[in-house]
Motif scaffolding. Sequence first.
Motif, PDB file in Angstrom:
ATOM      1  N   GLU A  80      75.319  54.830  10.319  1.00 29.80           N
ATOM      2  CA  GLU A  80      75.029  53.851  11.379  1.00 29.80           C
ATOM      3  C   GLU A  80      73.518  53.585  11.456  1.00 29.80           C
ATOM      4  OE1 GLU A  80      76.800  56.674  12.030  1.00 29.80           O
ATOM      5  OE2 GLU A  80      78.808  55.773  11.934  1.00 29.80           O
ATOM      6  N   ILE A 110      75.381  48.679  21.184  1.00 29.65           N
ATOM      7  CA  ILE A 110      75.952  49.801  20.432  1.00 29.65           C
ATOM      8  C   ILE A 110      74.906  50.851  20.106  1.00 29.65           C
ATOM      9  CG2 ILE A 110      77.857  48.497  19.418  1.00 29.65           C
ATOM     10  CD1 ILE A 110      76.237  48.224  16.888  1.00 29.65           C
TER      11      ILE A 110
ATOM     12  N   ALA B 170      80.932  42.598  10.144  1.00 31.60           N
ATOM     13  CA  ALA B 170      79.768  42.203  10.936  1.00 31.60           C
ATOM     14  C   ALA B 170      79.352  43.345  11.847  1.00 31.60           C
ATOM     15  CB  ALA B 170      80.101  40.964  11.759  1.00 31.60           C
ATOM     16  N   SER B 171      80.334  43.982  12.448  1.00 24.77           N
ATOM     17  CA  SER B 171      80.037  45.060  13.386  1.00 24.77           C
ATOM     18  C   SER B 171      79.490  46.297  12.669  1.00 24.77           C
ATOM     19  CB  SER B 171      81.300  45.397  14.164  1.00 24.77           C
ATOM     20  OG  SER B 171      81.050  46.417  15.083  1.00 24.77           O
ATOM     21  N   TYR B 172      80.156  46.698  11.594  1.00 28.16           N
ATOM     22  CA  TYR B 172      79.660  47.845  10.818  1.00 28.16           C
ATOM     23  C   TYR B 172      78.261  47.556  10.297  1.00 28.16           C
ATOM     24  CZ  TYR B 172      84.471  49.594  10.579  1.00 28.16           C
ATOM     25  OH  TYR B 172      85.706  50.061  10.889  1.00 28.16           O
ATOM     26  N   GLY B 173      78.061  46.322   9.858  1.00 23.46           N
ATOM     27  CA  GLY B 173      76.789  45.939   9.254  1.00 23.46           C
ATOM     28  C   GLY B 173      75.611  46.076  10.199  1.00 23.46           C
ATOM     29  N   MET B 174      75.897  46.100  11.518  1.00 25.73           N
ATOM     30  CA  MET B 174      74.815  46.274  12.471  1.00 25.73           C
ATOM     31  C   MET B 174      74.647  47.719  12.886  1.00 25.73           C
ATOM     32  SD  MET B 174      75.590  42.982  14.766  1.00 25.73           S
ATOM     33  CE  MET B 174      74.078  43.153  15.644  1.00 25.73           C
ATOM     34  N   GLY B 175      75.449  48.591  12.291  1.00 28.53           N
ATOM     35  CA  GLY B 175      75.304  50.007  12.591  1.00 28.53           C
ATOM     36  C   GLY B 175      76.270  50.518  13.645  1.00 28.53           C
ATOM     37  N   ALA B 176      77.353  49.762  13.886  1.00 26.03           N
ATOM     38  CA  ALA B 176      78.345  50.236  14.849  1.00 26.03           C
ATOM     39  C   ALA B 176      79.211  51.310  14.189  1.00 26.03           C
ATOM     40  CB  ALA B 176      79.225  49.087  15.317  1.00 26.03           C
ATOM     41  N   THR B 177      79.660  52.262  14.996  1.00 33.56           N
ATOM     42  CA  THR B 177      80.611  53.243  14.483  1.00 33.56           C
ATOM     43  C   THR B 177      81.987  52.595  14.453  1.00 33.56           C
ATOM     44  OG1 THR B 177      81.094  54.042  16.688  1.00 33.56           O
ATOM     45  CG2 THR B 177      79.353  55.176  15.493  1.00 33.56           C
TER      46      THR B 177
END
Lengths: 250, 285
Positions: A80, A110, B170-177
């Motif tokens: 992350e 997040i 998109a979400s993972y790419g921003m560093g979301a778990t």
Amino acid sequence: MKPIEAKNINVYYGDNHVLKDIDITIKENTVTAFIGPSGCGKSTFLRTLNRMNDYIDSFRKKGKIYIDGKDIYDKKVRVEELRRKVGMVFQKPNPFPKSIFENVAYGLKIHGIKSKYEINDTVEKSLKQAALWNEVKDKLDKPALSLSGGQQQRLCIARTLAVKPSIILMDEPASALDPISTAKIEELIFELKEKYTIVIVTHNMQQASRISDRTAFFYLGELVEYGKTSELFTNPRNKQTENYITGRFG
Amino acid sequence: MSNIQRNRNIDTAFKYVGIGCTFFGIVMLLIFIGNILVDGLTRIDWDFLTNLPSRRASKAGILTAWTGTAWILGLTAIIAIPMGVAAGIYLQEYGKKNRLAHIIELNIANLAGVPSIIYGLLGLEIFVRVMRLGGSLLAGALTLALLILPIIIVATREAIKAVPNSLREASYGMGATKWQTIWYQVLPAASGGILTGIILALSRAVGETAPLIVIGALAYVPFVADSPMDEFTVLPIQIFNWVSRPQQEFLVNGAAAIIILLIITFAMNGIAVYLRNRWQKKVSW
């Protein structure tokens, strides 16, 4: 410090050997273009740089990738944190089906930022950086999907900038856009390289020659040629590179 | 040419057969509803809804039956929804897509088709006897929860599967778990489909009779339950009890109770359709 250094990277999807002995060093505050025909492995390589391939069950990798001197596939690395630092913009604009504001604020949420002031401030700055602020400042609460394709893509860039990355990976960011929107994205990339290291995969060779400082040509999973864009396009050392950039295949 | 003519004849023939089949179902349903309405509509009044059951048909009401149904519905929802949605999320987002996963998937789909009386027998053994819950609301709700769990799991999986992967990336790419991605992006985008599945599952639970009879729900309950450990009856059992009596008056009561049950089921299905439409409008890719 070298922002990205890949040593002897081999990637397999099951039995399929898609990247072969890739060695590459990417410099800070430059735009590096990955070019090559479809299926040459350039997107796969881009995605190994922020470990987006981790979710593919058949994915296997050998070799090492260092970002700011750290092995990003080390067990101690939190993926992350890596992806916050190495942001990504995708081929098809993929804003969240939420408001424009929420799209940019999501990354802050997040990562645990709660201060309203800080969030508002970062959203505004990021949208300005992505050259979108003037178009959306009066409708931040409108759905992101109501924007045009080009605006959506700039929103995706703003969203990536909001979490303050140092490297931005772009996977054919303009291939789904019209020429005017494409020009805007290219201009944006040119401005962003002052602060960020940018790696862009593109099918469009004019685009690569316009915006990049260095170009890497991939073919059949190998890195065939890598050098200054001006030299690679005017005076390629390799025959395959020459054939590709002159449009003889690919 | 004759070949084309023949094919066109088949085309026309199928069209009329199709129309016939469709109308058969609709006409039968209309006759049924019409009949029930004629028989029972006059019997429905406030007293019918608020009276306890009685040996005299004119005094008998469905208070215990509909409150029992409400209890069962609520308890079943509390038990089945979190479990079913969580299982669906796990299977779709976390579980590896291997042979075992495939077998589990197939079995869950099969479980959705197991006759409800089998669930009744399972509930009788586990909840009534081993866990000693007796013929209580809780035992009934647990049994029905088992019954509708596969439906909720399948609906959740389908709804989650329909969420485009680009959203997760998109979400993972921003560093979301993974959990942040599921909680903030996938579930909201899938909520319409999940809710629809939940409501359809619950409307199935409302109409179930057999498993509740097996675990020992009573036909005659002269009090309104006030705890999950109380004995209970539900509308379908009350209806079954009334229509199996010889006196005409009780048949009328049965028809009236059927109308109430139909209203509950139609209302739930209506909500499901409404949510599905709203969701389709809101989330467009």
